[in-house]
Design a protein around this motif. Sequence first.
Motif, mmCIF file in Angstrom:
data_model
loop_
_atom_site.group_PDB
_atom_site.id
_atom_site.type_symbol
_atom_site.label_atom_id
_atom_site.label_comp_id
_atom_site.label_asym_id
_atom_site.label_seq_id
_atom_site.Cartn_x
_atom_site.Cartn_y
_atom_site.Cartn_z
ATOM 1 N N ASP A 1 -18.632 10.575 -39.732
ATOM 2 C CA ASP A 1 -19.736 11.534 -39.700
ATOM 3 C C ASP A 1 -19.286 12.907 -40.180
ATOM 4 O OD1 ASP A 1 -21.513 9.679 -38.838
ATOM 5 O OD2 ASP A 1 -21.357 10.181 -36.721
ATOM 6 N N TRP A 2 -18.075 13.303 -39.823
ATOM 7 C CA TRP A 2 -17.580 14.599 -40.258
ATOM 8 C C TRP A 2 -17.374 14.641 -41.771
ATOM 9 C CZ3 TRP A 2 -17.667 18.607 -37.057
ATOM 10 C CH2 TRP A 2 -17.640 18.364 -35.679
ATOM 11 N N GLU B 1 -20.107 26.362 -38.828
ATOM 12 C CA GLU B 1 -19.839 24.938 -38.707
ATOM 13 C C GLU B 1 -18.358 24.627 -38.658
ATOM 14 O OE1 GLU B 1 -20.997 25.862 -43.016
ATOM 15 O OE2 GLU B 1 -21.678 26.345 -40.982
ATOM 16 N N ARG C 1 -21.139 24.390 -34.086
ATOM 17 C CA ARG C 1 -20.088 23.365 -34.051
ATOM 18 C C ARG C 1 -20.229 22.473 -32.819
ATOM 19 N NH1 ARG C 1 -15.672 21.529 -37.350
ATOM 20 N NH2 ARG C 1 -14.184 20.528 -35.943
ATOM 21 N N ARG D 1 -22.959 19.971 -33.394
ATOM 22 C CA ARG D 1 -22.532 18.893 -34.294
ATOM 23 C C ARG D 1 -21.632 17.906 -33.556
ATOM 24 N NH1 ARG D 1 -20.422 20.093 -40.063
ATOM 25 N NH2 ARG D 1 -21.393 18.062 -40.389
ATOM 26 N N ARG E 1 -23.832 15.673 -31.538
ATOM 27 C CA ARG E 1 -24.552 14.680 -32.344
ATOM 28 C C ARG E 1 -23.628 13.560 -32.807
ATOM 29 N NH1 ARG E 1 -27.571 19.346 -34.232
ATOM 30 N NH2 ARG E 1 -26.029 19.719 -35.868
ATOM 31 N N ASN F 1 -29.504 13.087 -44.062
ATOM 32 C CA ASN F 1 -28.622 13.690 -43.043
ATOM 33 C C ASN F 1 -28.954 13.154 -41.661
ATOM 34 O OD1 ASN F 1 -27.909 15.308 -45.269
ATOM 35 N ND2 ASN F 1 -29.262 16.956 -44.621
ATOM 36 N N ASP G 1 -26.742 13.993 -38.735
ATOM 37 C CA ASP G 1 -26.539 15.382 -38.323
ATOM 38 C C ASP G 1 -27.897 16.080 -38.210
ATOM 39 O OD1 ASP G 1 -25.417 17.799 -37.718
ATOM 40 O OD2 ASP G 1 -24.026 17.845 -39.390
ATOM 41 N N CYS G 2 -28.146 17.051 -39.051
ATOM 42 C CA CYS G 2 -29.425 17.773 -39.058
ATOM 43 C C CYS G 2 -30.409 17.002 -39.924
ATOM 44 C CB CYS G 2 -29.237 19.191 -39.574
ATOM 45 S SG CYS G 2 -28.107 20.196 -38.596
#
Length: 1425
Positions: free
Chosen positions: A27-28, A1017, A1025, A1028, A1031, A1117, A1120-1121
């Motif tokens: 994901d990162w 971020e 951060r 995130r 999530r 996305n 994430d968002c």
Amino acid sequence: MRMDSDLLHSPALGVGGGEEEESDMTDWNLPLTFMKKRHSEKIEGSKALAQSWRMKDRMKTVSVALVLCLNVGRLEKAQIGLESCVHLECFIDRSKPTSMHTRTLLNTITQCGLGRVLPLLIVLSVLSDPLSMSPQKALESIGANLQKQYENWQPRARYKQSLDPTVDEVKKLCTSLRRNAKEERVLFHYNGHGVPRPTVNGEIWVFNKNYTQYIPLSVYDLQTWMGSPSIFVSDCSNVGIIVKSFKQFALQREQELEVAAINPNHPLAQVPLPPSMKNCIQLAACDASELLPMNSDLPADLFTSCLTTPIKIALRWFCMQKSAKLVPGVTLDLIEKIPGRLNDRRTPLGELNWIFTAITDTIAWNVLPRDLFQKLFRQDLLVASLFRNFLLAERIMRSYNCTPVSSPRLPPTYMHAMWQAWDLAVDICLSQLPTIIEEGTAFRVSAVRPTETDRRTRAHTHVYIEDDNTHSPFFAEQLTAFQVWLTMGVENRNPPEQLPIVLQVLLSQVHRLRALDLLGRFLDLGPWAVSLALSVGIFPYVLKLLQSSARELRPLLVFIWAKILAVDSSCQADLVKDNGHKYFLSVLADPYMPAEHRTMAAFILAVIVNSYNTGQVSEREKSERIRSVPFGNDEGAHSDPSQEACLQGNLIAICLEQLNDPHPLLRQWVAICLGRIWQNFDSARWCGVRDSAHEKLYSLLSDPIPEVRCAAVFALGSFVGNSAERTDHSTTIDHNVAMMLAQLLNDGSPVVRKELVVALSHLVVQYESNFCTVALQFMEEERNYAVSSPASTTEAGNLTPVRDSPAIPRLRSVSSYGNIRAATTVRNLNKSLQNLNLSEEGGSVTFSPGNLSTSSSASSTLGSPDNDEYILSFETIDKMRRATMNARPQRILDSGSLTQSAPASPTSKGTHIHQVGGSPPMPSTSSSSLTNEVPKPAGRELPSARPPYTPTLGGQAPHSHQFPRTRKMFDKGPDQGADDGDEGVGHRNFITAAMQTGLCDWSAKYFAQPVMKIPEEHDVESHVRKEREWRFLRNALVRRHSQSITQRGITRLDDQIFINRNPGVPSVVKFHPFNPCIAVADKDSICFWDWEKGEKLDYFYNGNPRYTRITAMEYLNGHDCSLLLTATGKGELDEKHTCADDGALRVWKNFADLERNPEMVTAWQGLSDMLPTTRGLPRRVSIHLDRSKQGGAGMVVDWEQETGLLMTSGDVRVIRIWDTDREMKIQDIPTGADSCVTSLSCDSQRSLIAAGLGDGSVRIYDRRMGPNECRVVTYREHSAWVVKVHLQKQTEGNIISVSVNGDVRFFELRMPDSVNVMQTVKGLTALDIHPQANLGSMNQFIAVYNSSGDVISNIKYYDGGSMNQFIAVYNSSGDVISNIKYYDGFMGQRIGAISCLAFHPYWPHLAVGSNDYYMSIYSAEKRMR
């Protein structure tokens, strides 16, 4: 989406609160799309901050009156208390044979060796004591000494002394100085040590002519003589009385002025009015009830000494304190031997004065309000010096129980912590004196290293040494404190108190580099920091430093100036005036400078040449000039002086060399710089023509960065928008530029298309007569379309079927532009521009009206979220419409006289143009098809759109009889009467200079915001951060627990966990991959449901035009968002059985958010020229028949989060690949078939695309290969419409495809034929394949299979006539395992005809939408969740 801690305890996750998980690193690593600043903020500049740093009323003290009432030799000692104990007056001792001043001068002369040269008699005569002279000579000596003290601070002022004066002498002096000073400031210094104290009536004392009496002088009269602005310095006991009386008299004058202004007949109005005293300043030695200090070691005029000789009196006062005992051997006589000059910072005395200035400035800046600091410390050089010294006077005199008074009043500063730093600096200085005198060692210079010349000239004096270790630590320590403040964070903290000291350190060569670096870091904190630095007075210092040739200062100065100009662009005039632009031209042209610094130099130069802020001609004057000159021919235009200066500096050639630089921000700003220097500057345009600037800019039109493309469009628009007269050569260039700009018509970025509208509008301005004639032809044909269209009689809101259901709930209003005009193709617009005759002689306009239909609609294709793109194009076209309403030709050429070109599609661009573009036509006027208003669905509350413009012809005489058919390009047209007003000349000026996109100002915000700060971020402590991390932890839990369920095997999928009635018939459903949220789209709206809680979260209008429908949705996305992408295609039938063409893609944010309304992030034309399709039968009949006999596929998409690529296709013959990071089309893959694409599936690891087509073929493409070679495999085993194709995302993943005939086929890429075939029921209309659990779901029966072909569940739908509803579960042999029956009762359920279905990406959940508005979700057994 919200971050809710309850979601971690959701039943779907099945995780307890104590369980710890690690987020998946994938994901990162996934990129985010549509998350740039251009997507999250409005394209506009920063709000201008009120700049108070630039003094509009800067003054100078040009005259000084020195009034001394000392009465030396005649005064009775009993009358004056100071005379008996204090003997120093301007450091002249009246009680000893030789004054201290004389001894000081004598010692200095002796040290310099002058005593050996001058005769002793001359020396003694020059330095004779005042008491050895006559009293008048003594008085003159004191006055001369006071004048010299003032001249140290203002040497250019006019000084007049009045020694022991009378009232008339004072009046004559004051009136004379005021008359000569005019509007400048005059200083009045009063020393009353030889006269009585001031009276309570506001009077000071002077003498009569014979010096036998004291004569009172009213402060009121003094105000009248002195006028305003003035500054009064008073040094005597009880002088605070004068300050109070001065204020009372000033208030009285203000009242008199008000009375005279209100009543002209009042007696006060008949006499000369007294001047206002608002701008007067007062400095007084003590309060009304206080006496001056009586210390024999201090001068009688202690207050005056503090104001005029602060260093000397500060050293004397320091030696008199107890702390001075820590420095043994230092006496009052010793401090007179400190060498150097006050104005030479390289000498010890000058350095002390430098430190004193820095400390007093710092105290004032930290204590005083900003406006008062500017007035007292930045407006006037002498006033600033006096108030710095006044702070010292307060400190010293308060130690003797005296409180100096000022007006305006200052807060107490005598206890400020910075005074301790001053004491330390004085201590360090004085501690060296005994050693120097006794041993003859050198004196240590603290801050500035001597130059080579200094070393040669002072080699014999042994005054200075170069040891770096002996430097005073004051400035270095203050810089360290400033650095600590910068390092420790700035949130919710007071400004750094060392900022004025940093300003002073810029004068030091030793610390300058470090000071500039720290200053740049401070300015990078934001506009507020820039405003603070400017308020301190940083501007003249950094302006002066541009004259330095030191290469190491270039990066720092460029950075600082970029920050300053990003906040306050008014500094451009100062730069040009001081030739500062040459400094930045050299930086930009230096190939060895880093790209970041050259970018800042390009930005600075772009601000300098920006003419609309400080040009010689105001914006209103420019507009009036354009209005008065036909067709924008502005021969009288004057360029901005900054543009002239930069053109002479070869700016255009320097910028052109940087166009292909790898740094995108540099490319962007050199293009903006070129565009700005071309604005209203014909010389610069022709300079660009000679350098082929427009051709070199063409390469930026395909730049991968949208901002660079936008800047290139801006530059080219300015290039063709120059208002000078055109020649054949310039017309050819304009035509070529327009052809290149037309290629960006379907650009994926709204900011580019918005800038394109403005750029093309410049062409409309230049060639107005040609465009007006073509527009008129188009309007005539458009009206014919509108009249003949059968859809014009249909009801405007009839978009959805009438439902036997409760009223549909109102939709939430969204921040979008409402509707999207039907887009034209680049090919048609290019052909239109080619056929448009721009010749000077005019002739017939060779332009197809059908193509103008597409061209005009192209100007408002897909707008930005704030509707700016549409508004700009509307203004351009609508003003041209208004011009043509009053300028109709006598006849319209028939079609035979027009050069024919490819006509627009009659179905998509002609017949329904008023429906796609706007409101229904008006019966007696031309259709307002250029308005772009969206019809509202019945029963729904939609966002209000721009009202259509209704042309009003009124009773105006037909203009067509005055207008010739053939016009010259710059012909003014027929003369208008005086009553025509602005509308009469509207066709000559329908586009004003106000049409701007805000791109340049928005781009400049980058330099105003912090660039050194770590992004949120990436900051591990930031809130962004943390969100995130939460999530990604949630995502890991969903993946792990859903995988554990699917690995145990799915034997049932018939547990209904959600059912609810949707506001519209579901057409597309999409699970959010990680949140318990599902998006359900009907034809033109989207509803969001929480399938765990059974709640509706949101419902809003998508904005697609009439007769189009939502055909696909994707979550961007999703990890994430999340953003939601919707694709629209052909929709319901009209009376002519045609389908509307859209092909638009829209991206939404803030959906399913209860706190914010949904907003459109971006939108663009994903597909153009979608082929019209005629459907033979209504859907309710054809639903059970072959899918190929129904309507088209609409628009199908597939999304790759790993690469940010979006695959689009549908009723076209290509697969178009969009790069969402670049926001541009990167590839068109020909399908090689004559049928539409019905399904897409891609694999990012293998760069493969699988496409199912309407003719039954399955085609595999490798997008890494060329267009003619990319189709690698074609399977033709299906004989009917392919409903679904799925490309498994593994290294050896297979291809699964299903057609409407129910045959499921499995393909391996290495095999020419299918490896497995599974037959299901015929008549499938919807199908989905689970990406994780190898489950397949299809309709008509919603038969659920696993990858081996075993039937898991079979859910029959309710067809209205059968009550035998059940779900039968079969094994692979066809045996019934169980029957789950449903009853049509209280607890019963009906299953309507299926319209859509979709699997959850991870959970074993199946969403089913039916034609009866119901939405259901089925899952595995409850005990497994």
